[in-house]
Design a protein around this motif. Structure first.
Motif, short mmCIF file in Angstrom:
data_model
loop_
_atom_site.label_atom_id
_atom_site.label_comp_id
_atom_site.label_asym_id
_atom_site.label_seq_id
_atom_site.Cartn_x
_atom_site.Cartn_y
_atom_site.Cartn_z
N THR A 135 -1.80 -12.15 -14.69
CA THR A 135 -0.80 -12.37 -15.75
C THR A 135 0.45 -13.01 -15.19
OG1 THR A 135 -1.65 -10.31 -16.61
CG2 THR A 135 0.23 -11.25 -17.71
N ILE A 136 0.92 -12.52 -14.04
CA ILE A 136 2.15 -13.06 -13.46
C ILE A 136 1.96 -14.53 -13.09
CG2 ILE A 136 3.58 -12.98 -11.37
CD1 ILE A 136 3.63 -10.05 -11.55
N GLY A 137 0.79 -14.85 -12.51
CA GLY A 137 0.55 -16.24 -12.14
C GLY A 137 0.50 -17.16 -13.35
N VAL A 138 -0.20 -16.72 -14.41
CA VAL A 138 -0.30 -17.56 -15.60
C VAL A 138 1.07 -17.73 -16.25
CG1 VAL A 138 -1.26 -17.64 -17.91
CG2 VAL A 138 -2.71 -17.07 -16.01
N HIS A 144 7.28 -19.69 -17.89
CA HIS A 144 8.44 -19.49 -17.02
C HIS A 144 8.49 -20.57 -15.94
CE1 HIS A 144 8.14 -15.61 -18.95
NE2 HIS A 144 9.35 -15.34 -18.54
N LEU A 145 8.05 -21.78 -16.29
CA LEU A 145 7.97 -22.81 -15.25
C LEU A 145 9.35 -23.27 -14.82
CD1 LEU A 145 6.05 -24.38 -13.59
CD2 LEU A 145 5.98 -26.14 -15.30
N GLU A 149 10.91 -23.28 -10.96
CA GLU A 149 11.37 -24.45 -10.20
C GLU A 149 12.82 -24.27 -9.76
OE1 GLU A 149 9.55 -26.92 -9.34
OE2 GLU A 149 7.75 -26.50 -10.48
N ILE A 150 13.64 -23.69 -10.65
CA ILE A 150 15.05 -23.49 -10.29
C ILE A 150 15.16 -22.51 -9.12
CG2 ILE A 150 17.25 -22.60 -11.14
CD1 ILE A 150 16.60 -23.74 -13.81
N ALA A 151 14.29 -21.49 -9.11
CA ALA A 151 14.30 -20.54 -8.00
C ALA A 151 13.93 -21.25 -6.70
CB ALA A 151 13.35 -19.39 -8.28
N GLY A 152 12.97 -22.19 -6.78
CA GLY A 152 12.62 -22.94 -5.58
C GLY A 152 13.78 -23.76 -5.07
#
Lengths: 173, 103
Positions: A135-138, A144-145, A149-152
Protein backbone atom coordinates in the motif's frame (compact mmCIF):
# COMPACT_ATOMS: atom_id res chain seq x y z
CA UNK A 1 0.01 -10.63 25.05
CA UNK A 2 -0.28 -7.66 22.73
CA UNK A 3 -1.29 -5.42 25.63
CA UNK A 4 1.67 -6.58 27.71
CA UNK A 5 4.05 -5.84 24.84
CA UNK A 6 2.46 -2.44 24.27
CA UNK A 7 2.69 -1.34 27.90
CA UNK A 8 6.19 -2.79 28.27
CA UNK A 9 7.55 -0.86 25.29
CA UNK A 10 5.68 2.29 26.36
CA UNK A 11 7.25 2.13 29.81
CA UNK A 12 10.65 1.43 28.23
CA UNK A 13 10.54 4.45 25.94
CA UNK A 14 9.14 6.82 28.57
CA UNK A 15 11.67 5.70 31.19
CA UNK A 16 14.52 6.17 28.71
CA UNK A 17 13.16 9.63 27.86
CA UNK A 18 13.15 10.53 31.57
CA UNK A 19 16.72 9.30 31.78
CA UNK A 20 17.67 11.70 28.97
CA UNK A 21 15.94 14.50 30.84
CA UNK A 22 17.75 13.90 34.13
CA UNK A 23 21.10 12.71 32.82
CA UNK A 24 23.98 15.13 33.16
CA UNK A 25 26.18 13.25 30.72
CA UNK A 26 25.32 13.77 27.09
CA UNK A 27 26.79 10.48 25.87
CA UNK A 28 24.57 8.56 28.27
CA UNK A 29 21.62 10.64 27.06
CA UNK A 30 22.37 9.70 23.45
CA UNK A 31 22.44 6.01 24.32
CA UNK A 32 19.16 6.37 26.22
CA UNK A 33 17.73 7.95 23.07
CA UNK A 34 18.66 4.68 21.34
CA UNK A 35 16.37 2.81 23.77
CA UNK A 36 13.61 5.34 23.21
CA UNK A 37 13.82 4.94 19.43
CA UNK A 38 13.70 1.16 19.75
CA UNK A 39 10.61 1.40 21.98
CA UNK A 40 8.92 3.74 19.52
CA UNK A 41 9.74 1.36 16.65
CA UNK A 42 8.11 -1.46 18.60
CA UNK A 43 5.04 0.73 19.13
CA UNK A 44 4.87 1.29 15.36
CA UNK A 45 4.95 -2.45 14.76
CA UNK A 46 2.23 -3.00 17.37
CA UNK A 47 0.11 -0.37 15.59
CA UNK A 48 0.39 -2.31 12.36
CA UNK A 49 3.07 -0.22 10.67
CA UNK A 50 5.74 -2.80 9.95
CA UNK A 51 7.54 -0.86 7.22
CA UNK A 52 7.72 2.27 9.39
CA UNK A 53 9.14 0.29 12.29
CA UNK A 54 11.98 -1.00 10.15
CA UNK A 55 12.51 2.45 8.61
CA UNK A 56 12.61 3.97 12.10
CA UNK A 57 15.31 1.55 13.21
CA UNK A 58 17.36 2.04 10.05
CA UNK A 59 17.11 5.84 9.78
CA UNK A 60 17.04 6.93 13.41
CA UNK A 61 19.24 4.35 15.07
CA UNK A 62 21.54 3.76 12.11
CA UNK A 63 21.79 7.32 10.85
CA UNK A 64 20.63 10.11 13.10
CA UNK A 65 21.88 8.68 16.38
CA UNK A 66 25.33 7.95 14.94
CA UNK A 67 25.46 11.53 13.63
CA UNK A 68 24.47 12.90 17.04
CA UNK A 69 27.15 10.86 18.81
CA UNK A 70 29.69 12.10 16.25
CA UNK A 71 28.58 15.64 17.02
CA UNK A 72 28.91 15.12 20.76
CA UNK A 73 32.41 13.73 20.36
CA UNK A 74 33.55 16.46 17.96
CA UNK A 75 32.35 19.30 20.17
CA UNK A 76 33.81 17.74 23.27
CA UNK A 77 36.14 19.91 25.30
CA UNK A 78 39.09 17.80 26.41
CA UNK A 79 39.32 17.67 30.16
CA UNK A 80 42.82 17.22 31.40
CA UNK A 81 41.78 15.78 34.73
CA UNK A 82 41.80 12.03 34.55
CA UNK A 83 38.28 11.57 35.79
CA UNK A 84 35.99 9.50 33.59
CA UNK A 85 32.81 10.86 35.11
CA UNK A 86 33.68 14.49 34.43
CA UNK A 87 33.42 14.34 30.65
CA UNK A 88 30.55 15.76 28.63
CA UNK A 89 28.97 17.42 31.62
CA UNK A 90 26.35 20.07 31.22
CA UNK A 91 25.34 22.29 34.08
CA UNK A 92 21.72 23.27 34.27
CA UNK A 93 20.70 26.35 36.24
CA UNK A 94 17.75 25.93 38.59
CA UNK A 95 15.71 28.59 36.83
CA UNK A 96 15.76 26.57 33.62
CA UNK A 97 14.85 23.40 35.49
CA UNK A 98 11.83 25.10 36.99
CA UNK A 99 10.72 26.49 33.63
CA UNK A 100 11.25 23.16 31.89
CA UNK A 101 9.34 21.29 34.59
CA UNK A 102 6.46 23.79 34.54
CA UNK A 103 6.15 23.89 30.76
CA UNK A 104 6.53 20.11 30.36
CA UNK A 105 3.96 19.15 32.99
CA UNK A 106 1.61 21.94 31.95
CA UNK A 107 1.70 20.84 28.34
CA UNK A 108 1.20 17.21 29.34
CA UNK A 109 -1.83 18.07 31.48
CA UNK A 110 -3.23 20.15 28.60
CA UNK A 111 -2.78 17.34 26.07
CA UNK A 112 -4.13 14.71 28.48
CA UNK A 113 -7.22 16.81 29.12
CA UNK A 114 -7.82 17.12 25.38
CA UNK A 115 -7.34 13.37 24.90
CA UNK A 116 -9.77 12.47 27.67
CA UNK A 117 -12.38 15.01 26.66
CA UNK A 118 -12.38 14.08 23.00
CA UNK A 119 -14.68 11.36 21.78
CA UNK A 120 -13.19 9.55 18.82
CA UNK A 121 -15.55 7.78 16.45
CA UNK A 122 -13.45 5.42 14.41
CA UNK A 123 -15.01 4.92 11.01
CA UNK A 124 -12.78 2.51 9.13
CA UNK A 125 -12.27 -1.13 9.99
CA UNK A 126 -8.85 -1.74 11.44
CA UNK A 127 -7.50 -4.74 9.66
CA UNK A 128 -3.82 -4.70 10.45
CA UNK A 129 -3.02 -8.28 9.69
CA UNK A 130 -1.46 -7.79 6.24
CA UNK A 131 1.75 -6.05 5.36
CA UNK A 132 1.63 -2.33 4.60
CA UNK A 133 4.57 -2.25 2.19
CA UNK A 134 2.49 -2.71 -0.96
CA UNK A 135 0.00 0.00 0.00
CA UNK A 136 2.77 2.45 0.91
CA UNK A 137 4.59 1.80 -2.36
CA UNK A 138 1.47 2.23 -4.49
CA UNK A 139 0.41 5.39 -2.66
CA UNK A 140 3.90 6.91 -2.88
CA UNK A 141 4.00 6.41 -6.63
CA UNK A 142 0.45 7.54 -7.40
CA UNK A 143 -1.27 10.03 -5.13
CA UNK A 144 1.76 11.18 -3.12
CA UNK A 145 4.20 11.51 -6.00
CA UNK A 146 4.82 15.26 -5.62
CA UNK A 147 5.73 15.11 -1.89
CA UNK A 148 7.94 12.13 -2.68
CA UNK A 149 9.91 14.09 -5.30
CA UNK A 150 10.09 17.14 -3.03
CA UNK A 151 11.47 14.95 -0.25
CA UNK A 152 14.15 13.71 -2.65
CA UNK A 153 15.12 17.27 -3.60
CA UNK A 154 15.12 18.26 0.08
CA UNK A 155 17.53 15.44 0.90
CA UNK A 156 19.82 16.48 -1.97
CA UNK A 157 19.80 20.12 -0.83
CA UNK A 158 20.50 19.09 2.77
CA UNK A 159 23.39 16.90 1.62
CA UNK A 160 24.98 19.70 -0.42
CA UNK A 161 24.41 22.25 2.35
CA UNK A 162 25.80 20.05 5.10
CA UNK A 163 28.88 19.17 3.02
CA UNK A 164 29.47 22.87 2.29
CA UNK A 165 29.03 23.84 5.96
CA UNK A 166 31.32 21.11 7.21
CA UNK A 167 34.18 21.99 4.84
CA UNK A 168 37.31 22.74 6.78
CA UNK A 169 37.66 26.42 6.04
CA UNK A 170 40.45 27.80 8.11
CA UNK A 171 39.42 31.24 9.38
CA UNK A 172 43.04 32.23 9.94
CA UNK A 173 43.95 32.06 6.27
CA UNK B 1 -7.45 -9.95 18.73
CA UNK B 2 -8.01 -7.31 21.34
CA UNK B 3 -7.30 -3.79 20.24
CA UNK B 4 -5.43 -1.36 22.42
CA UNK B 5 -7.55 1.80 22.62
CA UNK B 6 -6.21 4.73 20.69
CA UNK B 7 -6.19 6.93 23.78
CA UNK B 8 -3.28 4.95 25.17
CA UNK B 9 -1.21 5.59 22.06
CA UNK B 10 -2.08 9.26 22.29
CA UNK B 11 -1.10 9.39 25.97
CA UNK B 12 2.28 7.80 25.27
CA UNK B 13 2.79 10.31 22.46
CA UNK B 14 1.80 13.20 24.74
CA UNK B 15 4.18 12.04 27.48
CA UNK B 16 7.09 11.69 25.05
CA UNK B 17 6.34 15.10 23.53
CA UNK B 18 6.26 16.80 26.94
CA UNK B 19 9.52 15.15 28.00
CA UNK B 20 11.10 16.24 24.71
CA UNK B 21 9.90 19.80 25.30
CA UNK B 22 11.40 19.78 28.80
CA UNK B 23 14.69 18.41 27.43
CA UNK B 24 14.85 21.10 24.73
CA UNK B 25 14.27 23.77 27.38
CA UNK B 26 16.58 22.59 30.13
CA UNK B 27 19.66 21.30 28.28
CA UNK B 28 22.35 23.93 27.87
CA UNK B 29 23.96 22.20 24.93
CA UNK B 30 23.17 22.42 21.23
CA UNK B 31 23.09 18.66 20.79
CA UNK B 32 20.95 18.26 23.90
CA UNK B 33 18.40 20.53 22.29
CA UNK B 34 18.58 18.41 19.13
CA UNK B 35 17.90 15.28 21.21
CA UNK B 36 14.74 16.90 22.56
CA UNK B 37 13.58 17.90 19.09
CA UNK B 38 14.09 14.37 17.77
CA UNK B 39 12.06 13.02 20.69
CA UNK B 40 9.23 15.43 19.91
CA UNK B 41 9.18 14.40 16.23
CA UNK B 42 8.96 10.74 17.28
CA UNK B 43 6.07 11.49 19.63
CA UNK B 44 4.15 13.14 16.81
CA UNK B 45 4.83 10.13 14.58
CA UNK B 46 3.27 7.81 17.19
CA UNK B 47 0.02 9.77 16.95
CA UNK B 48 0.03 9.64 13.14
CA UNK B 49 0.68 5.91 13.07
CA UNK B 50 -1.96 5.21 15.72
CA UNK B 51 -4.63 7.04 13.73
CA UNK B 52 -3.45 5.40 10.52
CA UNK B 53 -4.37 2.02 12.05
CA UNK B 54 -7.99 2.83 11.29
CA UNK B 55 -7.27 3.71 7.67
CA UNK B 56 -5.84 0.54 6.14
CA UNK B 57 -6.82 1.40 2.56
CA UNK B 58 -4.91 4.65 2.10
CA UNK B 59 -2.50 4.80 5.07
CA UNK B 60 -2.27 8.60 4.99
CA UNK B 61 -0.88 8.78 8.52
CA UNK B 62 1.95 6.36 7.84
CA UNK B 63 2.91 8.22 4.65
CA UNK B 64 2.91 11.50 6.56
CA UNK B 65 5.14 10.08 9.28
CA UNK B 66 7.48 8.72 6.57
CA UNK B 67 7.90 12.28 5.30
CA UNK B 68 8.41 13.49 8.88
CA UNK B 69 11.27 10.99 9.24
CA UNK B 70 12.83 12.25 5.97
CA UNK B 71 12.61 15.88 7.08
CA UNK B 72 14.07 14.98 10.49
CA UNK B 73 17.06 13.31 8.82
CA UNK B 74 17.67 16.37 6.62
CA UNK B 75 17.27 18.70 9.61
CA UNK B 76 19.72 16.88 11.83
CA UNK B 77 22.47 16.83 9.18
CA UNK B 78 22.21 20.58 8.52
CA UNK B 79 21.96 21.32 12.25
CA UNK B 80 25.10 19.31 12.97
CA UNK B 81 26.99 21.13 10.20
CA UNK B 82 25.97 24.47 11.71
CA UNK B 83 26.86 23.30 15.24
CA UNK B 84 30.34 22.25 14.10
CA UNK B 85 30.89 25.65 12.43
CA UNK B 86 29.68 27.52 15.53
CA UNK B 87 31.89 25.39 17.74
CA UNK B 88 34.87 26.06 15.50
CA UNK B 89 34.32 29.82 15.75
CA UNK B 90 33.12 30.37 19.30
CA UNK B 91 34.64 27.33 21.07
CA UNK B 92 31.46 26.75 23.01
CA UNK B 93 28.32 24.63 22.79
CA UNK B 94 26.20 26.77 25.09
CA UNK B 95 23.48 28.60 23.14
CA UNK B 96 23.46 31.39 25.75
CA UNK B 97 27.05 32.34 24.98
CA UNK B 98 26.55 32.58 21.23
CA UNK B 99 24.83 35.94 21.14
CA UNK B 100 26.55 37.82 18.34
CA UNK B 101 26.51 37.30 14.60
CA UNK B 102 30.02 38.56 13.96
CA UNK B 103 33.02 38.20 16.18
Amino acid sequence: MEAAAFYGFSVLSIAAAFFILFSRNLIYAAFALFLTFLGVAALYVLAGADFLGVAQIMIYVGGILVLLIFGIMLTHKPDKRDNATAHNKIEIPTKREIWGFLLGTGFFVFLGRIIFLSDFKMAGNSNNSKSTIKTIGVELMTSHLLPFEIAGILLLVALVGAAYLALNRNPAS
Amino acid sequence: MNMIPIQHYLLVGAALFSIGLAIAITKRHFIGILLGIELMLNAVNINLVAFSRHDPEKLSGQLFSLFVIVVAAAEVTVALGIILRVYGRFRTVDPDEVSELKK
